[in-house]
Design a protein around this motif. Sequence first.
Motif, mmCIF file in Angstrom:
data_model
loop_
_atom_site.group_PDB
_atom_site.id
_atom_site.type_symbol
_atom_site.label_atom_id
_atom_site.label_comp_id
_atom_site.label_asym_id
_atom_site.label_seq_id
_atom_site.Cartn_x
_atom_site.Cartn_y
_atom_site.Cartn_z
ATOM 1 N N ALA A 144 16.373 -50.925 5.075
ATOM 2 C CA ALA A 144 15.052 -50.796 4.459
ATOM 3 C C ALA A 144 14.674 -49.347 4.160
ATOM 4 O O ALA A 144 13.633 -49.094 3.550
ATOM 5 C CB ALA A 144 13.994 -51.407 5.375
ATOM 6 N N TYR A 162 10.275 -51.807 2.571
ATOM 7 C CA TYR A 162 9.460 -52.966 2.964
ATOM 8 C C TYR A 162 9.226 -52.886 4.460
ATOM 9 O O TYR A 162 9.956 -52.176 5.174
ATOM 10 C CB TYR A 162 10.141 -54.283 2.580
ATOM 11 C CG TYR A 162 11.570 -54.428 3.062
ATOM 12 C CD1 TYR A 162 11.864 -54.827 4.374
ATOM 13 C CD2 TYR A 162 12.641 -54.174 2.201
ATOM 14 C CE1 TYR A 162 13.167 -54.964 4.812
ATOM 15 C CE2 TYR A 162 13.959 -54.314 2.641
ATOM 16 C CZ TYR A 162 14.207 -54.712 3.941
ATOM 17 O OH TYR A 162 15.503 -54.849 4.375
ATOM 18 N N ASP A 164 9.604 -53.398 8.229
ATOM 19 C CA ASP A 164 10.881 -53.730 8.869
ATOM 20 C C ASP A 164 10.772 -53.620 10.389
ATOM 21 O O ASP A 164 10.722 -52.532 10.938
ATOM 22 C CB ASP A 164 11.979 -52.799 8.353
ATOM 23 C CG ASP A 164 13.355 -53.136 8.907
ATOM 24 O OD1 ASP A 164 13.503 -54.215 9.524
ATOM 25 O OD2 ASP A 164 14.278 -52.334 8.725
ATOM 26 N N THR A 428 17.381 -61.743 0.469
ATOM 27 C CA THR A 428 16.023 -62.276 0.568
ATOM 28 C C THR A 428 15.739 -62.796 1.970
ATOM 29 O O THR A 428 14.684 -62.524 2.554
ATOM 30 C CB THR A 428 15.819 -63.398 -0.461
ATOM 31 O OG1 THR A 428 15.991 -62.870 -1.777
ATOM 32 C CG2 THR A 428 14.425 -63.996 -0.341
ATOM 33 N N GLU A 430 17.316 -61.963 4.800
ATOM 34 C CA GLU A 430 17.300 -60.882 5.775
ATOM 35 C C GLU A 430 15.977 -60.117 5.716
ATOM 36 O O GLU A 430 15.404 -59.770 6.758
ATOM 37 C CB GLU A 430 18.472 -59.932 5.556
ATOM 38 C CG GLU A 430 18.546 -58.838 6.605
ATOM 39 C CD GLU A 430 19.786 -57.966 6.503
ATOM 40 O OE1 GLU A 430 19.933 -57.065 7.363
ATOM 41 O OE2 GLU A 430 20.603 -58.170 5.579
ATOM 42 N N GLU A 431 15.484 -59.859 4.517
ATOM 43 C CA GLU A 431 14.201 -59.165 4.395
ATOM 44 C C GLU A 431 13.075 -60.003 4.994
ATOM 45 O O GLU A 431 12.146 -59.467 5.616
ATOM 46 C CB GLU A 431 13.901 -58.859 2.926
ATOM 47 C CG GLU A 431 12.597 -58.083 2.732
ATOM 48 C CD GLU A 431 12.356 -57.674 1.290
ATOM 49 O OE1 GLU A 431 11.185 -57.391 0.958
ATOM 50 O OE2 GLU A 431 13.321 -57.639 0.503
ATOM 51 N N ARG A 434 13.193 -59.454 8.699
ATOM 52 C CA ARG A 434 12.800 -58.094 9.064
ATOM 53 C C ARG A 434 11.301 -57.847 8.901
ATOM 54 O O ARG A 434 10.701 -57.091 9.668
ATOM 55 C CB ARG A 434 13.545 -57.090 8.184
ATOM 56 C CG ARG A 434 15.032 -56.932 8.483
ATOM 57 C CD ARG A 434 15.669 -56.060 7.405
ATOM 58 N NE ARG A 434 17.062 -55.753 7.649
ATOM 59 C CZ ARG A 434 17.506 -54.650 8.259
ATOM 60 N NH1 ARG A 434 16.631 -53.760 8.700
ATOM 61 N NH2 ARG A 434 18.792 -54.430 8.436
ATOM 62 N N SER A 435 10.691 -58.444 7.903
ATOM 63 C CA SER A 435 9.321 -58.080 7.534
ATOM 64 C C SER A 435 8.264 -58.939 8.221
ATOM 65 O O SER A 435 7.074 -58.745 7.981
ATOM 66 C CB SER A 435 9.143 -58.167 6.013
ATOM 67 O OG SER A 435 9.422 -59.475 5.552
#
Length: 497
Positions: A144, A162, A164, A428, A430-431, A434-435
């Motif tokens: 990120a 983003y 994270d 997508t 994984e984000e 994380r977010s």
Amino acid sequence: MPSIARSLLSAVTALCVAVGTAGCLQTPAPLPSGSSSATAPERPFTVLTAQKATTTDPAAGRNDSDTMVSLDLFQRLMLVQPGSQLLKPDLAKECIFVAERIFECTLPKDVLFTSGRPLTSSDVKFSILRALRLAPGRMSLLGALSSIETPDAWTVRFRLKYPDNQFGYGLAVPAASIVDEAAYDADKVRPVNQPAIGSGPYQLEGWDARGLTITKYQRYRGALNTDMPRIRIAWADSPTAEQAIADGQAEIVWRTLSPAAIDRLMDRSRQAQNDHREPGFFRWGLFRVVLQRLVWLPSSQRRSDAALRRAVSLALQEDRTASSLMPSTIEGHTDAFALGGTPKMPTLPRGIKLTLRFTNTSPAMADLANEVRDQLQQRLGITVQVVTESERADLELRDSAPLVNSPLGWLQDYLKSPLPGSAGKLATLEERVRSSSRDEVQLPALGEIQKQAAADATVVPIAETDGVLFVRQRVDLVGEAFGPGWQLALWGARWRN
């Protein structure tokens, strides 16, 4: 800390109960406030392992022994205790999110490299950017990151693409170690014949063909103080290490022992207890911290063959005991790969030849490589040649530690080398993990990643196993005695009083 990180302490406790409390320690004790008063032997504190270290440069580590060296000689901004998943500062005084996409670390002003130079924010920025260039696969948890700023000598500001929740963990991995900007080349690995310059609890005294020696760095400033003045890390095969730990000529034996050697040592320990004697050593309880897996190497021309990848996964199903690329001890684990049964094998074209390599310094992996070869040849009718770790191959058997003992840490083998058709979906998902810090967001996304891993079959789990670590009876490992992915670190080594 993400809510999906489950402590392994209960699992380790269960293992200790199973083998008997006299043969296992449940968890590292707190760090002592003073030095140990026990008398050490004349020879250095000795650690034996068959896996030779290849480098002192944290951006060039290839195996778990390289990781051990990096953990001991260098500092990282953050520290992770793998059992509890506790994330806290190491080199940094403080690291916090000052905004949703800004992670800021404050450095102490009294840290010196072993070269004598003060460690500043410029060294941190240099080291992180250098590692991202030289070791992108081992820095994948910093995906990120957008930019790094150093508003003053003691502040490092990370701007993210983003939000994270994994970013702090990425700063704790061995490759993120901080090196001396004045001594290290920004684009080249530092040779072994040049001194390692770090700020960790140890410094390198010497390196030779039989191992390396580290000594306590007296000007170290950080959370990981050690009482051990000098440690010798030496290379040894299984028979040599077995005899040494049994005879009290080694304090720690790591990874090296064959399954038969482990059984013999455990038998000796039980017999000593039955005879009301101290066995002189014990096995440290590392319950299911190793995941054996088969990885298709990106350089293989056969990797793009979906039918062949699926066939290889099916051929291992009957004997497989691990059902995911995340161990069952990690919250978020999903049973994605089928276990057991008698799956119908597909018909493959004639003449397929694959090369399988393995870590030849691990006796258990040598046996496993031969078993996997036999299974693939007998069940698929293909030819598989087994080679050692330095040779080119299509497939690789791995039992190395993850970057971090967390869901995404375990999944990096798969996520960092996605198939072109899966890359967008995986990025997508994984984000999404994380977010968000909510289970209802993270857990479904983790489940989808694991299911896609089973469909792609570029990384195939084989078995979850216990770590192999034998410790002399008069030795203890205290505090944060392991790296973020259960890598051996030596800052917790102590003589028992």
